[in-house]
Design an enzyme around this catalytic site. Structure first.
Site, mmCIF file in Angstrom:
data_model
loop_
_atom_site.group_PDB
_atom_site.id
_atom_site.type_symbol
_atom_site.label_atom_id
_atom_site.label_comp_id
_atom_site.label_asym_id
_atom_site.label_seq_id
_atom_site.Cartn_x
_atom_site.Cartn_y
_atom_site.Cartn_z
ATOM 1 N N GLY A 56 0.828 -1.193 0.000
ATOM 2 C CA GLY A 56 0.000 0.000 0.000
ATOM 3 C C GLY A 56 0.867 1.248 0.000
ATOM 4 O O GLY A 56 2.051 1.203 0.336
ATOM 5 N N GLY B 179 -0.045 -4.748 0.712
ATOM 6 C CA GLY B 179 -1.272 -4.553 -0.047
ATOM 7 C C GLY B 179 -1.309 -5.305 -1.356
ATOM 8 O O GLY B 179 -2.385 -5.673 -1.848
ATOM 9 N N GLU C 187 5.295 -6.007 7.530
ATOM 10 C CA GLU C 187 4.744 -4.904 8.324
ATOM 11 C C GLU C 187 5.439 -4.707 9.664
ATOM 12 O O GLU C 187 5.410 -3.609 10.234
ATOM 13 C CB GLU C 187 3.238 -5.122 8.544
ATOM 14 C CG GLU C 187 2.375 -4.845 7.334
ATOM 15 C CD GLU C 187 2.419 -5.955 6.305
ATOM 16 O OE1 GLU C 187 1.867 -5.763 5.218
ATOM 17 O OE2 GLU C 187 2.999 -7.028 6.587
ATOM 18 N N ASP D 11 -1.935 -7.189 7.553
ATOM 19 C CA ASP D 11 -3.370 -6.980 7.371
ATOM 20 C C ASP D 11 -3.819 -7.555 6.020
ATOM 21 O O ASP D 11 -3.393 -8.632 5.662
ATOM 22 C CB ASP D 11 -3.720 -5.500 7.522
ATOM 23 C CG ASP D 11 -3.100 -4.614 6.455
ATOM 24 O OD1 ASP D 11 -1.982 -4.921 5.983
ATOM 25 O OD2 ASP D 11 -3.724 -3.604 6.088
#
Length: 379
Positions: A79, A129, A152, A160
């Site tokens: 992301g 992402g 992450e 996530d």
């Protein structure tokens, strides 16, 4: 010869095209088109992808969809966390954080539940992402250049984009290990842990497209899934040998890791593994050593608290966690150290997992919305 028809502008951050098949059907092609940023996913790209996928889903002439990235370096390196950093630093930024993650997870869920085949060309870097887009595709192809990771922990976040779900469906201990270390895995590893289905040589993309337009597609999604599977199996068998798995020799070790109950014991176990002859394992240990202790605690907690839950429930839980991450400060500090100031010296709030308080950890799992006003209530 391939006949490709443009749907939007060639300089769009996501380029849409239609490939004309020999029997009159069409293939929708979506290309993430920000190669200088390794196709990092931003809100504009999400807002282009979601409605186009929906439109193709309802078009009887579209047999299947293909997702790929522009350039040879990456499908999607994650992301756009630099934009999220700017949002965290601004007034009203938490609302922007909520909007981004809500729409990203909604897109990921849409891909997981897409009726038509989605072929994901996963060549090059796939992180964060990008893995959210990859995990739900029905047919995931990786190549000798694929490098897949959920790193992450290095930026004070947690895995996530459905990580609570797909990390829990890996061989025992593998999801925990990958979440705690942020280790980068290759094509064979990806197939072993359930993040990829087929292997092809990176140079064969054009050949793949040519084969796809020659398939006798029909109007029945189930049969089209089978036709795509058979084609990819045949191309898989015609490719070179995939790189050796780093994870397979560790399966028994990872099972032993999974049987430990205490997080500090699990961390000590990973750091004590002999990595003398493995640069990959040594790098994984370094990722754990320098990562955020809070992130390590979140990885263990998210896997334990979401075990056995549906994908929808996992995404709803992760949205609360991600918005909390935007408030807490650790995520902001991690991005600052890695991507903004680039000093590589994050000042983590907790210096070890033993310092992470129950109150801090529980705040990431506390309900933020009722069932009636949850942003993802209608998934």
């Amino acid at each position: 010869m391939l006949e490709i028809q443009p749907v939007n502008q060639p300089d769009s951050p996501v380029v849409f095209e239609l490939a004309q098949c020999h029997n009159g059907m069409q293939i929708g092609i979506a290309t993430l088109n920000v190669p200088k940023a390794l196709n990092a996913l931003n809100l504009d790209m999400i807002r282009l992808l979601a409605p186009q996928l929906q439109q193709w889903a309802s078009d009887d002439n579209i047999a299947m969809v293909m997702l790929k990235g522009a350039g040879e370096k990456a499908f999607c390196a994650g992301g756009d966390v630099v934009s999220l950093y700017k949002a965290m630093s601004s007034e009203g930024g938490i609302a922007q954080i909520e909007t981004f993650f809500s729409e990203e997870y909604r897109l990921d869920y849409q891909i997981h539940n897409y009726d038509k085949p989605i072929l994901l060309w996963g060549s090059g870097i796939i992180m964060g992402g990008g893995l959210g887009l990859t995990a739900g595709a029905s047919h995931r192809v990786v190549t000798e250049t694929s490098r897949i990771a959920m790193p992450e922990i290095t930026i004070g976040l947690y895995p996530d984009v459905g990580g609570s779900y797909f990390l829990n469906h890996m061989p025992p201990g593998a999801g925990l290990f990958l979440g705690l270390t942020g280790a980068s895995i290759n094509a064979s590893d990806a197939k072993l842990v359930g993040l990829a289905d087929h292997f092809m040589d990176a140079e064969k993309l054009e050949m793949l497209l040519q084969n796809l337009v020659e398939v006798n597609w029909g109007k029945t999604n189930v049969l089209n899934h089978e036709k795509l599977t058979q084609l990819l199996i045949s191309l898989d068998e015609a490719s070179h040998v995939a790189p050796a798995s780093e994870i397979e020799p560790l399966l028994d070790t990872l099972k032993a890791l999974d049987e430990l109950q205490d997080l500090q014991q699990q961390i000590d176990f990973i750091l004590a593994l002999d990595s003398t002859d493995s640069k990959w394992l040594s790098k994984a240990q370094a990722g754990l050593s320098h990562g955020s202790p809070l992130s390590a605690a979140l990885v263990k907690a998210q896997l334990e608290r979401n075990k056995g839950k549906t994908l929808k429930a996992c995404f709803k839980q992760e949205l609360a966690m991600s918005v909390r991450a935007g408030e807490f400060g650790e995520f902001q500090e991690g991005v600052r150290a890695l991507l903004i100031d680039k000093d590589g010296q994050p000042n983590w709030r907790f210096k070890s997992v033993s310092e992470v308080t129950t109150q801090a950890l529980d705040s990431f799992f506390a309900p933020r919305w009722s069932d009636h006003d949850h942003p993802l209530r209608d998934l």
